[in-house]
Design an enzyme around this catalytic site. Structure first.
Site, PDB file in Angstrom:
ATOM      1  N   LYS A   1      -1.605   7.568   2.034  1.00  0.00           N
ATOM      2  CA  LYS A   1      -2.084   8.340   0.855  1.00  0.00           C
ATOM      3  C   LYS A   1      -3.191   7.492   0.064  1.00  0.00           C
ATOM      4  O   LYS A   1      -4.165   8.136  -0.549  1.00  0.00           O
ATOM      5  CB  LYS A   1      -1.015   8.622  -0.116  1.00  0.00           C
TER       6      LYS A   1
ATOM      7  N   GLY B   1       7.278  10.078  -0.815  1.00  0.00           N
ATOM      8  CA  GLY B   1       6.342   9.312  -0.165  1.00  0.00           C
ATOM      9  C   GLY B   1       6.952   7.859   0.031  1.00  0.00           C
ATOM     10  O   GLY B   1       6.633   7.344   1.257  1.00  0.00           O
ATOM     11  N   HIS B   2       7.324   7.181  -0.795  1.00  0.00           N
ATOM     12  CA  HIS B   2       7.701   5.790  -0.954  1.00  0.00           C
ATOM     13  C   HIS B   2       9.019   5.662   0.250  1.00  0.00           C
ATOM     14  O   HIS B   2       9.044   4.796   0.890  1.00  0.00           O
ATOM     15  CB  HIS B   2       8.357   5.161  -2.249  1.00  0.00           C
TER      16      HIS B   2
END
Ligand code: PAF
Length: 271
Positions: A147, A36-37
């Site tokens: 998110k 995600g990062h």
């Protein structure tokens, strides 16, 4: 990739880049990086000439009894991921706030709901650290993940309200192969609870595909699917103001926060 712990030296490098006419991108993180990062870094890299990533576990945004002391860390793995995803300057401050730091950035309204209502002081900690990070890093563009949907909305509002000349981009929520939203906190889940955690995104997607657009009945659909120890909230809100909707008459988002054991997970989808 250069690593810098000192805010002054980091800022000097960024100002030198800016003086050369280079566009600076920024991805703030608390480390223990996952796909995600790195997707946020990949997005930022397409929009800038030099990319800064920060890793700082910000004590100010953790409440009493939350997981500050055990928050997962992986400095070497994080540095390797940053280097592989276009980071030019990795900012790893140790003491980020001056000793007599006394400023707080507090937003009303949008922080009073959802996570803000359940985690008092959390968004004050987030907006204060992000405002200071923006002051140090001086980016042209910064990327935050969808998110943490409320966090993204809060940062957009802060930047607008304080007229900060920074473009804020939202990066798509990234899911594991089985649909679980990627989060550093997934590491806390037992195998059984990880399986139950899949019901967060299943509940949201069940709501998304339900033809009946009555808000209360949609929430019932979601609650029926969730298998968690405690639902912190399940809400349908206006996409930008985050006000709860009573009728589906505008773009809407469903957001959920739930506990599995002591682990609190969040997820969201566009409806
Ligand atoms: O989303 C996070 O990881 C944090 O809230 C942030 C934006 C890095 C501020 O500490």
């Amino acid at each position: 990739m250069r690593t810098e712990a000192d805010p002054g030296r980091l800022q000097a490098q960024v100002l030198a880049w800016r003086a050369e006419g280079l566009r600076v991108g920024f991805v703030p993180t608390m480390g223990f990086l996952h796909a995600g990062h790195t997707s946020l870094m990949d997005l930022a890299a397409t929009r800038c000439d030099r990319l800064v990533v920060s890793i700082f576990v910000n004590p100010m945004q953790f409440g009493p009894g939350e997981d500050l002391d055990v928050y997962p860390r992986d400095p070497q793995g994080d540095a390797a991921k940053c280097a592989a995803h276009g980071c030019d300057l990795l900012f790893t401050p140790e003491a980020f706030y001056p000793q007599d730091f006394s400023t707080r950035v507090i937003l009303g309204g949008i922080t009073d709901r959802l996570c803000g209502a359940r985690r008092p002081g959390h968004f004050e900690g987030v907006t204060t650290v992000v405002a200071r990070l923006f002051g140090v890093v001086q980016p042209h563009v910064a990327v935050f993940g969808e998110k943490d949907y409320q966090q993204l909305a809060v940062i957009r509002r802060m930047v607008r309200d304080l007229a900060m000349p920074i473009e804020i981009l939202g990066g798509e929520l990234i899911r594991d192969h089985d649909g679980l939203a990627l989060s550093s906190r997934n590491k806390y889940l037992s195998a059984a609870n990880r399986e139950r955690a899949l019901t967060l995104h299943r509940a949201l997607y069940a709501m998304r595909v339900t033809e009946d657009r009555n808000v209360e009945r949609l929430l019932d659909v979601g609650r029926d699917v969730l298998d968690v120890d405690r639902i912190d909230y399940l809400e349908i809100v206006d996409t930008s103001s985050l006000e709860p909707l009573t009728t589906m008459d505008r773009p809407a988002r469903a957001l959920v926060a739930a506990f599995l054991g002591k682990t609190r997970l969040i997820d969201n989808v566009a409806l």
